[in-house]
Scaffold this active site. Sequence first.
Site, short mmCIF file in Angstrom:
data_model
loop_
_atom_site.label_atom_id
_atom_site.label_comp_id
_atom_site.label_asym_id
_atom_site.label_seq_id
_atom_site.Cartn_x
_atom_site.Cartn_y
_atom_site.Cartn_z
N ASP A 27 -6.89 15.35 -34.53
CA ASP A 27 -6.47 15.62 -33.15
C ASP A 27 -5.63 14.43 -32.67
OD1 ASP A 27 -8.01 17.21 -30.39
OD2 ASP A 27 -6.47 15.66 -30.23
N ASP A 64 -1.92 20.23 -30.94
CA ASP A 64 -2.10 18.88 -31.47
C ASP A 64 -3.33 18.70 -32.35
OD1 ASP A 64 -4.22 18.69 -29.60
OD2 ASP A 64 -3.79 16.56 -29.28
N GLU A 65 -3.93 19.80 -32.82
CA GLU A 65 -5.10 19.62 -33.69
C GLU A 65 -5.13 20.65 -34.81
OE1 GLU A 65 -8.93 20.52 -31.77
OE2 GLU A 65 -7.80 21.47 -30.17
#
Length: 410
Positions: free
Chosen positions: A14, A108-109
Amino acid sequence: MLRTPAPRVIAHLDMDAFYAAVEVRDDPKLKGLPLIIGHPGRRGVVSTCSYEARKFGVHSAMPSVTAKRLCPQATWLRGRMSAYVRESRRIRSILSEVSPLVEPLSIDEAFIDLTGIARDLEDGAAIAQRLKDRIRERVQLSASVGIASNKFLAKIASDMRKPDGLMLLPNDRLEELFHPLPIERLWGVGPRSAERLHGGGVRRIGDVLRLSESELVRLVGKRGAGHLRRLARGEDDRPVQSGRRAKSISEERTYGDDLRDRDEIDRAILARADGVARQLRRKGLTARTVHLKVRRGDYTTWTRSATLPRPTDLTEPIVAAARELMLRRIDLGDHGIRLLGVGVSSLTTCGSGQSELFMDDGERQARRLTRAVDAVRDRLGEKAVVRARLLKRRDREDDDGEASSLPAVD
Ligand code: TTP
Ligand code: MG
């Protein structure tokens, strides 16, 4: 002789303060300052903020007025979605160099299955460190990674040493590292179920295992108790699922007469969002990003996106995000709307229904109703149940021709 399968090695990565970090990278003057990404207006909310701003108590989804009060000296930026999407793609391609099994969860992960690539969890952590270095080198951004034997624990772990963290959470250290965490960290425990659990003396994850079966059942029901217990033991056998499934789902419609009336526009958004949400549920997916596409009467076309606080397959959060985009991010000037589309991306497969068990009552009720409506529509057709809001001027919606798909956004 049957061999027991080798334990899995799963990483969850993340990015740290993602939108804010991209802005700081591109404008080093912002480094070290409290920076808030979001709309600073009266009805705006915080998308995210730098760790410097978090020290003042600012966080994602907080009303902007509150953030301004907590941290009046912060710098505000509206955000550049296209830049974040570009970085997200670059990061995903770095992840794919390490393993073919990468499951993106949001912008974003991602989960990365390192089983068969790493010898064991320690080796997994070494690979994760190299991955972090590579991301820093190539995109100048920092990531936090958790390594564990399954997705659930890896995700918990990536959050434990943020920012720039690397956390190994082996099964033999669950008691020491995982059980002291607050019960709210268990997947699907919302404010109401947390309150019920607190009432029964369950505040930490480890407390779940200390409670007798009957006490736990009394607090969260039989199925809830089974799931809570499995999670508290750190069990999760969901596989990491990479690509190939749909990356986005959308519906759009062109109007013979431009839509001008606020109410008409609202209803058009509701109708498209409802269709998209239904497709999500059919496919067993949830979405984290909502897209709105608008073509004005003069053929100027806009596409705008927003990230939801958490993934959904329900109509309401998609409608709310699309309306917000319409209100704040699209300039109609004196023009009407010729085409309107609602889409979703950042799709992930739903869990095995676990989260639903611990939903707040209101949410659970909404979901039950949705399921009932879906069942009727499955049997009798899409128009068998129409939202009251759409009934008013149904003629308009019916005349608009067929829905078509927007191009994949992601
Ligand atoms: P997160 O990973 O939840 O947050 P973050 O990367 O900013 O910070 P952290 O270091 O805690 O991971 O979300 C990723 C991006 O998604 C975030 O940078 C902005 C966006 N986002 C929103 O727009 N609204 C929200 O409510 C949340 C939670 C995130
Ligand atoms: Mg992040």
